[in-house]
Design a protein around this motif. Sequence first.
Motif, mmCIF file in Angstrom:
data_model
loop_
_atom_site.group_PDB
_atom_site.id
_atom_site.type_symbol
_atom_site.label_atom_id
_atom_site.label_comp_id
_atom_site.label_asym_id
_atom_site.label_seq_id
_atom_site.Cartn_x
_atom_site.Cartn_y
_atom_site.Cartn_z
ATOM 1 N N LEU A 137 0.799 -1.227 0.000
ATOM 2 C CA LEU A 137 0.000 0.000 0.000
ATOM 3 C C LEU A 137 0.832 1.277 0.000
ATOM 4 O O LEU A 137 0.508 2.202 -0.755
ATOM 5 C CB LEU A 137 -0.990 -0.009 1.166
ATOM 6 C CG LEU A 137 -2.218 -0.885 0.953
ATOM 7 C CD1 LEU A 137 -3.075 -0.908 2.208
ATOM 8 C CD2 LEU A 137 -3.018 -0.412 -0.229
ATOM 9 N N PRO A 138 1.897 1.383 0.791
ATOM 10 C CA PRO A 138 2.699 2.609 0.704
ATOM 11 C C PRO A 138 3.334 2.814 -0.676
ATOM 12 O O PRO A 138 3.414 3.949 -1.161
ATOM 13 C CB PRO A 138 3.781 2.416 1.770
ATOM 14 C CG PRO A 138 3.197 1.460 2.728
ATOM 15 C CD PRO A 138 2.329 0.553 1.912
ATOM 16 N N VAL A 139 3.751 1.744 -1.319
ATOM 17 C CA VAL A 139 4.330 1.848 -2.648
ATOM 18 C C VAL A 139 3.268 2.327 -3.644
ATOM 19 O O VAL A 139 3.522 3.218 -4.462
ATOM 20 C CB VAL A 139 4.936 0.500 -3.097
ATOM 21 C CG1 VAL A 139 5.425 0.569 -4.527
ATOM 22 C CG2 VAL A 139 6.067 0.086 -2.166
ATOM 23 N N ALA A 140 2.077 1.750 -3.566
ATOM 24 C CA ALA A 140 1.002 2.142 -4.472
ATOM 25 C C ALA A 140 0.553 3.581 -4.203
ATOM 26 O O ALA A 140 0.279 4.335 -5.143
ATOM 27 C CB ALA A 140 -0.176 1.186 -4.331
ATOM 28 N N LEU A 141 0.479 3.982 -2.944
ATOM 29 C CA LEU A 141 0.102 5.359 -2.619
ATOM 30 C C LEU A 141 1.147 6.358 -3.101
ATOM 31 O O LEU A 141 0.800 7.464 -3.537
ATOM 32 C CB LEU A 141 -0.145 5.501 -1.118
ATOM 33 C CG LEU A 141 -1.410 4.840 -0.599
ATOM 34 C CD1 LEU A 141 -1.484 4.947 0.917
ATOM 35 C CD2 LEU A 141 -2.633 5.454 -1.229
ATOM 36 N N LEU A 142 2.416 5.990 -3.028
ATOM 37 C CA LEU A 142 3.461 6.836 -3.590
ATOM 38 C C LEU A 142 3.261 6.978 -5.096
ATOM 39 O O LEU A 142 3.436 8.066 -5.653
ATOM 40 C CB LEU A 142 4.848 6.266 -3.289
ATOM 41 C CG LEU A 142 6.032 7.037 -3.877
ATOM 42 C CD1 LEU A 142 6.106 8.443 -3.300
ATOM 43 C CD2 LEU A 142 7.310 6.277 -3.649
ATOM 44 N N GLY A 143 2.879 5.890 -5.747
ATOM 45 C CA GLY A 143 2.602 5.946 -7.175
ATOM 46 C C GLY A 143 1.447 6.869 -7.497
ATOM 47 O O GLY A 143 1.516 7.656 -8.448
ATOM 48 N N VAL A 144 0.387 6.809 -6.710
ATOM 49 C CA VAL A 144 -0.761 7.695 -6.924
ATOM 50 C C VAL A 144 -0.355 9.146 -6.700
ATOM 51 O O VAL A 144 -0.728 10.043 -7.470
ATOM 52 C CB VAL A 144 -1.941 7.297 -5.998
ATOM 53 C CG1 VAL A 144 -3.030 8.342 -6.020
ATOM 54 C CG2 VAL A 144 -2.472 5.935 -6.388
ATOM 55 N N GLU A 145 0.442 9.381 -5.679
ATOM 56 C CA GLU A 145 0.910 10.739 -5.399
ATOM 57 C C GLU A 145 1.752 11.288 -6.555
ATOM 58 O O GLU A 145 1.601 12.435 -6.961
ATOM 59 C CB GLU A 145 1.726 10.746 -4.112
ATOM 60 C CG GLU A 145 2.247 12.106 -3.722
ATOM 61 C CD GLU A 145 3.082 12.059 -2.460
ATOM 62 O OE1 GLU A 145 4.147 12.697 -2.441
ATOM 63 O OE2 GLU A 145 2.671 11.372 -1.513
ATOM 64 N N ARG A 146 2.627 10.454 -7.080
ATOM 65 C CA ARG A 146 3.466 10.882 -8.214
ATOM 66 C C ARG A 146 2.616 11.106 -9.465
ATOM 67 O O ARG A 146 2.897 12.013 -10.248
ATOM 68 C CB ARG A 146 4.556 9.862 -8.504
ATOM 69 C CG ARG A 146 5.620 9.696 -7.423
ATOM 70 C CD ARG A 146 6.506 10.924 -7.277
ATOM 71 N NE ARG A 146 5.971 11.776 -6.233
ATOM 72 C CZ ARG A 146 6.184 13.083 -6.100
ATOM 73 N NH1 ARG A 146 6.916 13.719 -6.950
ATOM 74 N NH2 ARG A 146 5.653 13.760 -5.130
ATOM 75 N N LEU A 147 1.586 10.284 -9.658
ATOM 76 C CA LEU A 147 0.691 10.483 -10.802
ATOM 77 C C LEU A 147 -0.027 11.818 -10.696
ATOM 78 O O LEU A 147 -0.156 12.549 -11.684
ATOM 79 C CB LEU A 147 -0.325 9.346 -10.898
ATOM 80 C CG LEU A 147 0.161 8.040 -11.516
ATOM 81 C CD1 LEU A 147 -0.913 6.965 -11.365
ATOM 82 C CD2 LEU A 147 0.529 8.227 -12.972
ATOM 83 N N LEU A 148 -0.501 12.140 -9.515
ATOM 84 C CA LEU A 148 -1.197 13.413 -9.313
ATOM 85 C C LEU A 148 -0.261 14.608 -9.446
ATOM 86 O O LEU A 148 -0.696 15.707 -9.770
ATOM 87 C CB LEU A 148 -1.890 13.420 -7.950
ATOM 88 C CG LEU A 148 -3.045 12.436 -7.785
ATOM 89 C CD1 LEU A 148 -3.572 12.460 -6.368
ATOM 90 C CD2 LEU A 148 -4.151 12.721 -8.791
ATOM 91 N N ALA A 149 1.041 14.370 -9.197
ATOM 92 C CA ALA A 149 2.026 15.444 -9.327
ATOM 93 C C ALA A 149 2.467 15.627 -10.782
ATOM 94 O O ALA A 149 3.233 16.529 -11.078
ATOM 95 C CB ALA A 149 3.235 15.147 -8.449
ATOM 96 N N GLY A 150 2.006 14.760 -11.671
ATOM 97 C CA GLY A 150 2.327 14.910 -13.080
ATOM 98 C C GLY A 150 3.461 14.027 -13.569
ATOM 99 O O GLY A 150 3.812 14.073 -14.738
ATOM 100 N N GLN A 151 4.042 13.230 -12.691
ATOM 101 C CA GLN A 151 5.125 12.328 -13.086
ATOM 102 C C GLN A 151 4.520 10.968 -13.430
ATOM 103 O O GLN A 151 4.503 10.046 -12.625
ATOM 104 C CB GLN A 151 6.146 12.195 -11.961
ATOM 105 C CG GLN A 151 6.820 13.497 -11.605
ATOM 106 C CD GLN A 151 7.739 13.352 -10.409
ATOM 107 O OE1 GLN A 151 7.680 12.358 -9.686
ATOM 108 N NE2 GLN A 151 8.579 14.334 -10.195
ATOM 109 N N THR A 152 4.032 10.849 -14.661
ATOM 110 C CA THR A 152 3.263 9.673 -15.036
ATOM 111 C C THR A 152 4.111 8.407 -15.104
ATOM 112 O O THR A 152 3.646 7.341 -14.698
ATOM 113 C CB THR A 152 2.566 9.890 -16.384
ATOM 114 O OG1 THR A 152 3.536 10.239 -17.365
ATOM 115 C CG2 THR A 152 1.525 10.974 -16.293
ATOM 116 N N LEU A 153 5.329 8.491 -15.580
ATOM 117 C CA LEU A 153 6.163 7.299 -15.694
ATOM 118 C C LEU A 153 6.540 6.751 -14.320
ATOM 119 O O LEU A 153 6.391 5.556 -14.046
ATOM 120 C CB LEU A 153 7.416 7.593 -16.525
ATOM 121 C CG LEU A 153 8.339 6.414 -16.795
ATOM 122 C CD1 LEU A 153 7.603 5.355 -17.606
ATOM 123 C CD2 LEU A 153 9.586 6.859 -17.510
#
Length: 79
Positions: free
Chosen positions: A19-35
């Motif tokens: 879950l922390p890894v996936a939440l970090l991914g969601v946070e990065r997606l929302l910040a515009g870092q899609t890759l």
Amino acid sequence: MDLGILDTVSLAATLVFALPVALLGVERLLAGQTLVGGGFLAVGVLMVVLQEWLTTPTDVPAEAAQRVVGRVAESDDEE
């Protein structure tokens, strides 16, 4: 999906790390870092999926114990 007690505890332990890894991914997606965000999100999902599908050496004794318990303790329907 019929989970026993050991399977539920194992899934909970995997979710603690995934879950922390996936939440970090969601946070990065929302910040515009899609890759980067998509990568972290994929890793978090794969952690859970692979834990459920792959058989590890620690799963073998648990499966053997479940088979023995299933044979020894019959339910009322089997009698």
